[in-house]
Design a protein around this motif. Sequence first.
Motif, mmCIF file in Angstrom:
data_model
loop_
_atom_site.group_PDB
_atom_site.id
_atom_site.type_symbol
_atom_site.label_atom_id
_atom_site.label_comp_id
_atom_site.label_asym_id
_atom_site.label_seq_id
_atom_site.Cartn_x
_atom_site.Cartn_y
_atom_site.Cartn_z
ATOM 1 N N ARG A 9 0.846 -1.200 0.000
ATOM 2 C CA ARG A 9 0.000 0.000 0.000
ATOM 3 C C ARG A 9 0.879 1.247 0.000
ATOM 4 N N LEU A 10 0.391 2.275 -0.691
ATOM 5 C CA LEU A 10 1.057 3.578 -0.670
ATOM 6 C C LEU A 10 0.284 4.477 0.287
ATOM 7 N N ARG A 11 0.995 5.316 1.020
ATOM 8 C CA ARG A 11 0.322 6.186 1.993
ATOM 9 C C ARG A 11 1.125 7.473 2.188
ATOM 10 N N LYS A 12 0.453 8.485 2.738
ATOM 11 C CA LYS A 12 1.144 9.712 3.138
ATOM 12 C C LYS A 12 1.785 9.473 4.507
ATOM 13 N N LYS A 13 2.922 10.130 4.776
ATOM 14 C CA LYS A 13 3.541 10.009 6.107
ATOM 15 C C LYS A 13 2.594 10.538 7.175
ATOM 16 N N ILE A 14 1.963 11.708 6.890
ATOM 17 C CA ILE A 14 0.956 12.273 7.807
ATOM 18 C C ILE A 14 -0.414 11.913 7.235
ATOM 19 N N LEU A 15 -1.167 11.076 7.946
ATOM 20 C CA LEU A 15 -2.420 10.565 7.399
ATOM 21 C C LEU A 15 -3.544 11.614 7.436
ATOM 22 N N ASP A 16 -3.606 12.433 8.492
ATOM 23 C CA ASP A 16 -4.679 13.407 8.643
ATOM 24 C C ASP A 16 -4.512 14.559 7.645
ATOM 25 N N ALA A 17 -5.564 14.845 6.867
ATOM 26 C CA ALA A 17 -5.480 15.859 5.804
ATOM 27 C C ALA A 17 -5.183 17.247 6.362
ATOM 28 N N ASN A 18 -5.788 17.614 7.505
ATOM 29 C CA ASN A 18 -5.565 18.944 8.095
ATOM 30 C C ASN A 18 -4.128 19.104 8.582
ATOM 31 N N LEU A 19 -3.616 18.072 9.263
ATOM 32 C CA LEU A 19 -2.226 18.132 9.748
ATOM 33 C C LEU A 19 -1.246 18.160 8.575
ATOM 34 N N ARG A 20 -1.611 17.447 7.499
ATOM 35 C CA ARG A 20 -0.767 17.420 6.306
ATOM 36 C C ARG A 20 -0.690 18.817 5.677
ATOM 37 N N ALA A 21 -1.818 19.488 5.602
ATOM 38 C CA ALA A 21 -1.861 20.832 5.023
ATOM 39 C C ALA A 21 -1.022 21.812 5.853
ATOM 40 N N LYS A 22 -1.121 21.673 7.199
ATOM 41 C CA LYS A 22 -0.321 22.548 8.083
ATOM 42 C C LYS A 22 1.179 22.299 7.887
ATOM 43 N N ALA A 23 1.550 21.010 7.769
ATOM 44 C CA ALA A 23 2.974 20.663 7.599
ATOM 45 C C ALA A 23 3.504 21.217 6.272
ATOM 46 N N THR A 24 2.694 21.135 5.207
ATOM 47 C CA THR A 24 3.103 21.655 3.892
ATOM 48 C C THR A 24 3.293 23.168 3.962
#
Length: 608
Positions: free
Chosen positions: A588-603
């Motif tokens: 399976r492929l996945r993002k390191k940060i699974l939560d979309a909101n936390l991912r947006a903040k990290a970006t």
Amino acid sequence: MSRKKDIRNIAIIAHVDHGKTTLVDAIFQNTGAFRDNQQVNVRVLDSNPQERERGITIFSKNAAARYKDHKINIVDTPGHADFGGEVERILKMVDGVLLLVDAFEGPMPQTKFVLRKALELHLKPIVVINKIDRPQSDPVKVHDQVLDLFIALGAEEDQLDFAYLFTSAKLGIAKYSMDDEDHDMSLLLDMIIKEIPAPIGNDDAGFQMLITSLDYSEYIGKIAIGRIHRGTISPGNQVAVVGPDGVVGKGTVTKVFQFDKLQKVEAKEASSGDIIAIAGIADATVGMTLAALDTPELLESFEISKPTLSMLFSVNDSPFAGLEGKEVTSRKIRERLMKEVMTNVALNVEETDSADTFRVSGRGELHLSVLIETMRREGYELAIARPEVIMHNDESGTLLEPIEHVTIDIPDEYTGVIIEKMGRRKAEMTHMGTLRGGMVRLEFEIPTRGLIGYNLEFTTDTKGEGILSHVFYNYQPFKGKLPSRESGALVVSEAGICVAYALSSLEDRGTFFVSPNTRVYEGMIVGESTRGLDITLNVCKTKKLSNMRSSGTDDSLRLTPPKILSLEQALEFINDDELLEVTPQSIRLRKKILDANLRAKATKKANA
């Protein structure tokens, strides 16, 4: 000191898929190694399941054939550049090499790499032009190309006067000239006995053997393999393990094995010149010398090429962790990696700041993906980060990166697109020539970084008709930033089960990697976006039912078949902010940060 006239030690070296293992099959058929009614697998030395599936040799193997009162020790070596660490060591065991070259493709990058090593060690070469039955092959022209290669590599005069033979290992035929009648493989065996020098032996001196490879058995522990340089050895003898700094350990030999046909056979005694395996020495390490206690002298060792690529292996922490695998803890993963390093010498494992993560370095993507595939088959679950190239600084502080020599054979119509794509990846063309059948050969020097993620693109651009092979060339100053993956990912917004209704309405967003009824979780990557940015979507959305709408009409939906990625393709696809989740049943492929909101903040934070 005298020559052991009844022994010949020879390694078979070639580029990947030029027919080494098939040639060994033909030799064994000719020497009567098999009964007439015995069921024998094709490529009998490819005993590892992955070797059979991939059609390549991954681990070097020892075998021995008996012919006309001679024992011929044969070492089958890997042809892929990622396993070059095996070849470098094996050549220290033998007195000559069979250089195998495809009668159509001619000398390829790995041919040059292994031949250079053999010539540096002053080994006697026999050139075998194989696959003469292949359509459009030109064995005589390939023979001339091999001679040019010997000259280019600075071969000595006696090495330039090499013996050669034309063969089809698949059909079991051999001949001295293309005009001769077809003959069997006895021609090759006679040539080995005549051309390859017998090993020099001295049975009266103290025992001495260089360890060139290691095996491991659950029952008898570590097994050291090498050629006896001098003396004799028997079970019960005590030996010292000698390194550059002197004696580093001692042990008692519990078993001595000689090679006979395809098996290890226990022996009461082995003498100089023979290739053997010894059990019972716990401190044995590749490159060390085993020697008699009263004469602990070191033999000249070899340098193992350094790894060029590394990956982070972590404990799987996805929502599906532990559902499919048995071995999921960091302790178990660490134990398995340390066990692998004992026998896989070109591999390097380092602990990181995190107790759950290990940095594993190897010779290339294939080298590391074979390890990952082996571990998942053994029940391990892992999270793998994107491969990274290992760089280092020279004495003046200049940042250096590894460069690969790439050879590409493609139909003429794809030349333009391949040159353009390679140029974008900072490749420099060194040669361009035409082959038979409307094919073109291109040669480049390209940063190793530029090849990560390119195989998938190359296969698409050449519609599966191109052949790309590469071998490590040297280190050069850092070439600057390279383009990353041009497409984004399709990321799941909520956990659930994929629904055909949802997938059909989202097909215009990109190419999917999953089919209906696949379980997914938030942050999992289910496809490749048509745009250059990630798209978050809901693949679990079901049709709202009413009196007028039934669920049964879903049966008539026609979906585009998903693109199922192999392990190597998945490793090439992932970006720096993504991980590959590997379990015994799934990739399976996945993002390191699974939560979309936390991912947006990290970006946002990273861009700031």
